[in-house]
Design a protein around this motif. Sequence first.
Motif, PDB file in Angstrom:
ATOM      1  N   GLU A   1       3.865  11.700  -8.063  1.00 11.11           N
ATOM      2  CA  GLU A   1       4.164  10.353  -7.562  1.00 11.11           C
ATOM      3  C   GLU A   1       2.901   9.508  -7.479  1.00 11.11           C
ATOM      4  OE1 GLU A   1       4.877  13.185  -5.631  1.00 11.11           O
ATOM      5  OE2 GLU A   1       6.881  13.411  -6.477  1.00 11.11           O
TER       6      GLU A   1
ATOM      7  N   LYS B   1       0.838  -1.194   0.000  1.00 10.97           N
ATOM      8  CA  LYS B   1       0.000   0.000   0.000  1.00 10.97           C
ATOM      9  C   LYS B   1       0.871   1.241   0.000  1.00 10.97           C
ATOM     10  CE  LYS B   1      -4.279  -1.448   2.044  1.00 10.97           C
ATOM     11  NZ  LYS B   1      -5.256  -1.249   3.086  1.00 10.97           N
ATOM     12  N   LYS B   2       0.460   2.212  -0.803  1.00 13.00           N
ATOM     13  CA  LYS B   2       1.113   3.513  -0.812  1.00 13.00           C
ATOM     14  C   LYS B   2       0.068   4.543  -0.449  1.00 13.00           C
ATOM     15  CE  LYS B   2       4.718   2.408  -4.076  1.00 13.00           C
ATOM     16  NZ  LYS B   2       5.428   2.761  -5.274  1.00 13.00           N
ATOM     17  N   SER B   3       0.485   5.524   0.334  1.00 14.34           N
ATOM     18  CA  SER B   3      -0.429   6.543   0.819  1.00 14.34           C
ATOM     19  C   SER B   3      -0.014   7.914   0.294  1.00 14.34           C
ATOM     20  CB  SER B   3      -0.420   6.519   2.351  1.00 14.34           C
ATOM     21  OG  SER B   3      -1.379   7.405   2.860  1.00 14.34           O
TER      22      SER B   3
ATOM     23  N   ALA C   1       2.385   5.871  -9.340  1.00 16.40           N
ATOM     24  CA  ALA C   1       2.160   4.668  -8.535  1.00 16.40           C
ATOM     25  C   ALA C   1       0.878   3.926  -8.904  1.00 16.40           C
ATOM     26  CB  ALA C   1       2.128   5.036  -7.053  1.00 16.40           C
TER      27      ALA C   1
ATOM     28  N   GLU D   1      -5.159   5.914  -0.349  1.00 15.90           N
ATOM     29  CA  GLU D   1      -4.340   4.721  -0.277  1.00 15.90           C
ATOM     30  C   GLU D   1      -4.500   3.924  -1.573  1.00 15.90           C
ATOM     31  OE1 GLU D   1      -5.423   2.600   3.248  1.00 15.90           O
ATOM     32  OE2 GLU D   1      -4.338   3.993   4.529  1.00 15.90           O
TER      33      GLU D   1
END
Length: 149
Positions: free
Chosen positions: A127, A3-5, A131, A147
């Motif tokens: 970014e 997971k990227k936030s 992503a 997220e």
Amino acid sequence: MAKKSFKGRVVLPGQISGKATVSRQAFNTSGSYQENMFAGRTDAAPCTDSSNKELYQKDLSGAILCTTTTVGSTMGGMCLMGMKAIGVGPKALLFSKPIDTLAAAGVLMADIWKDERIVTIDMLGDEFLEAVQMGDPIAIREDGTVEVG
């Protein structure tokens, strides 16, 4: 994928989740929705902007649209409101850059005049668009946190 936030600016808050619909080019609101809106289609909202290879002919009904910003004519905001009003508009708009005034007008008109919220977060950063991939799970929080994964 882990997971990227990402944290953006809240234009219209909401807490929703779903799958990402991604376009790395500016989203032409009028070109993508106008044909469907005037036809009054309530079963689907295929993107009619043939210059957007990522989205052309994909159903945008209930999409969590992830893009840079929007472009198009002064009808752009009205198209957003109209599509939401007939039940095939996006659930959310997630922008890497600041929202443009016409899209802002459309999401505000949908919210105020039609009581149809399009959760909108802008300024998520480049970014974010690097992503997120088509179909990735997305969770949006009231505070503008998004997220991915």
